[in-house]
Design a protein around this motif. Structure first.
Motif, mmCIF file in Angstrom:
data_model
loop_
_atom_site.group_PDB
_atom_site.id
_atom_site.type_symbol
_atom_site.label_atom_id
_atom_site.label_comp_id
_atom_site.label_asym_id
_atom_site.label_seq_id
_atom_site.Cartn_x
_atom_site.Cartn_y
_atom_site.Cartn_z
ATOM 1 N N LYS A 31 56.204 19.320 29.817
ATOM 2 C CA LYS A 31 55.601 19.318 28.858
ATOM 3 C C LYS A 31 56.295 19.680 27.636
ATOM 4 O O LYS A 31 56.529 18.904 26.595
ATOM 5 C CB LYS A 31 54.410 20.379 28.853
ATOM 6 N N SER A 32 57.167 20.543 27.859
ATOM 7 C CA SER A 32 58.056 21.093 26.538
ATOM 8 C C SER A 32 59.160 19.976 26.438
ATOM 9 O O SER A 32 59.518 19.664 25.388
ATOM 10 C CB SER A 32 58.711 22.369 26.631
ATOM 11 N N TYR A 55 59.702 13.559 22.066
ATOM 12 C CA TYR A 55 58.843 12.893 21.008
ATOM 13 C C TYR A 55 59.251 13.159 19.576
ATOM 14 O O TYR A 55 59.216 12.512 18.866
ATOM 15 C CB TYR A 55 57.239 13.452 21.256
ATOM 16 N N LEU A 56 59.523 14.595 19.463
ATOM 17 C CA LEU A 56 59.834 14.802 18.010
ATOM 18 C C LEU A 56 61.325 14.443 17.813
ATOM 19 O O LEU A 56 61.164 13.765 16.562
ATOM 20 C CB LEU A 56 59.870 16.654 17.923
ATOM 21 N N ASN A 77 58.959 16.836 27.050
ATOM 22 C CA ASN A 77 58.307 15.736 26.452
ATOM 23 C C ASN A 77 58.240 15.943 24.877
ATOM 24 O O ASN A 77 58.342 14.794 24.199
ATOM 25 C CB ASN A 77 57.040 15.152 27.095
ATOM 26 N N LEU A 78 57.717 17.133 24.458
ATOM 27 C CA LEU A 78 57.417 17.583 23.341
ATOM 28 C C LEU A 78 58.777 17.215 22.319
ATOM 29 O O LEU A 78 58.791 16.486 21.293
ATOM 30 C CB LEU A 78 56.831 18.817 23.130
ATOM 31 N N ILE A 79 59.856 17.706 23.197
ATOM 32 C CA ILE A 79 61.186 17.794 22.287
ATOM 33 C C ILE A 79 61.524 16.262 22.305
ATOM 34 O O ILE A 79 61.941 15.768 21.081
ATOM 35 C CB ILE A 79 62.443 18.530 23.083
#
Ligand code: UDP
Ligand code: MG
Length: 456
Positions: free
Chosen positions: A33-34, A40-41, A36-38
């Motif tokens: 999850k993290s 995406y950002l 993916n978040l990075i």
């Protein structure tokens, strides 16, 4: 070109984003999850910056364009998700293919959204292509005699501003006469557009005080454009300046206009150098209006209203147009002739309130499109073609689903949705046809634009 750049940015963004996700998971032990978040950002920052600076060459402030960009990406993302869900669970094709299909709406919405909403072309006050700034050498220089200038002002219920307007204008005319810019018989023409207040009384008073002031009284209210035409065709003089009565346009620019006329130009457009005094709403709608008109092929002079100088020759040409729906701002650039622009700051209305409520403004805007462009009509044809070919494709798809893939035929949605959709398309198309039909109807009657009740 920008479409290709947009796709390149998209590919780069995907590659970088995915690499970051994998790197974060395998080398730095991030959870999925993290990671993916990075990913995406970072991808978002890259795609925003590149699309803004490189793809669309946008110079707006980062804050406002970022919000618009996020909105666009959000909408595109939802469309992408819905498409994938549709193909995956509804039509049961392979998930990879479904993912692939989802790219199309994402790219299309993303691109169009960026182009027209997030990073629109800068709409600055540059004069547009139709203003032919002719080289001075190609123009005949005017004979050295003083210009007989007329200033035409349409007035509708303007009793509050007229005294001030008149005194400032008279002062300006006197000044120009003294400085040898215009001849002594130059004058001012007020057109009373069927006012219900003391406007005509005031005009008569000005006329009694000063023989240079003339008045034209229309038999009833015919609207700004018609009042303006009444003035243009009644006024004498070798050149006519038209200007609103409310002192929103800087009258001192008339001097510059006269100088440009003396240089040999036949049309001089007054162009607002900024829209600072406008409300946010008016500014946005105006910008979009110019964009839409440009898109359907009507070239207006950006930020120019009806403040302009026209020579006698131009007025005579204008008189040859026999249309009832005269949209002056559109027609005058089409006349040709050496033209140029002068810039000025537009002020708040000096007194009184705007005689252009929203409804009138919208009608005026629609007139601008339908008097000059048949693109909306052509769009119906394209829309029809698109909808029918899309429905044909859907039919093939459904047949395939039934006989080859053996998936259940969905019932209600696929029957009812097209009915609503097509109903909407048809109503819209009929509406557009109606707009043009009403134009033709008005034109065939050839009704006179105005009647003059009195002239002083
Ligand atoms: N006007 C007119 N007839 C009308 C409406 C307006 O002659 O039916 C005149 C009005 O007196 C003014 C000019 O048109 O001199 C521009 O109107 P206004 O300033 O109200 O429009 P805005 O500047 O708000 O667009
Ligand atoms: Mg005004």
């Amino acid at each position: 070109m920008s479409a290709i750049r947009f796709i390149l940015v998209g590919i780069l963004n995907t590659v970088v984003g995915l690499s970051i996700i994998y790197a974060a998971m395998y080398f730095f032990d991030f959870g999925i999850k993290s990671a993916n978040l990075i990913g995406y950002l970072v991808g978002l920052i890259i795609s925003f910056t590149l699309n803004k600076k490189w793809t669309f060459k946008n110079r707006d402030r980062i804050g406002s364009s970022l919000i618009r960009y996020l909105l666009v990406i959000g909408v595109a993302y939802v469309a992408n998700l819905q498409t994938v869900i549709f193909f995956d669970s509804y039509l049961k094709i392979s998930p990879y293919l479904a993912q692939f299909m989802g790219v199309f709406p994402y790219a299309l919405i993303g691109y169009l959204g960026c182009k027209f909403f997030a990073f629109p072309e800068p709409a600055d006050a540059t004069p547009n292509s139709l203003v032919v700034v002719a080289p001075i050498t190609s123009m005949k220089t005017r004979p050295k005699q003083l210009l007989n200038l007329s200033v035409v002002l349409p007035c509708y219920n303007e009793e509050e501003v007229l005294p001030e307007t008149n005194s400032r204008l008279i002062e300006l005319m006197l000044d120009m006469k003294k400085n040898g810019l215009i001849s002594d018989n130059s004058g001012v023409y007020y057109v009373d557009d069927g006012s219900r207040d003391r406007t005509w009384e005031l005009i008569s008073k000005f006329n009694a005080e000063n023989p240079c002031v003339h008045g034209i009284k229309l038999s009833r209210n015919r609207g700004h454009q018609n009042a303006l035409l009444a003035g243009l065709f009644s006024a004498e003089g070798d050149a006519i300046v038209s200007i609103d009565a409310d002192l929103q346009d800087d009258i001192n620019v008339i001097k510059d206009m006269v100088c440009r006329y003396n240089d040999g130009y036949e049309i001089v457009y007054g162009v607002r150098s900024s829209r600072k005094t406008d409300t946010f709403f008016k500014r946005m709608t105006a910008q979009w209006y110019y964009r839409i008109l440009k898109a359907v092929g009507v070239d207006l002079v950006y930020n120019h209203a009806d403040y302009r100088l026209m020579s006698r020759r131009v007025i005579d040409c204008l008189g040859k147009f026999k249309e009832v729906n005269l949209f002056l701002r559109g027609i005058i650039p089409q006349l040709g002739f050496p033209s140029t622009v002068v810039f000025y700051e537009r002020n708040e209305r000096f007194a009184g309130e705007s005689k252009y409520p929203l409804a009138k403004m919208l009608a005026f805007a629609a007139d601008g499109v339908t008097s000059f462009s048949v693109v909306p009509l052509r769009m119906i044809t394209w829309l029809g073609l698109f909808v029918s070919s899309a429905s044909a494709a859907v039919v093939v798809w459904i047949l395939l689903g039934k006989f080859v893939l053996h998936t259940a035929i969905p019932g209600w949605t696929s029957t009812v949705l097209p009915i609503y959709f097509l109903g909407g398309v048809q109503l819209l198309s009929t509406g557009i046809l109606g707009e043009y039909l009403s134009k033709i109807y008005m034109e065939t009657k050839q009704r006179p634009l105005y009647f003059i009740e009195e002239k002083i």
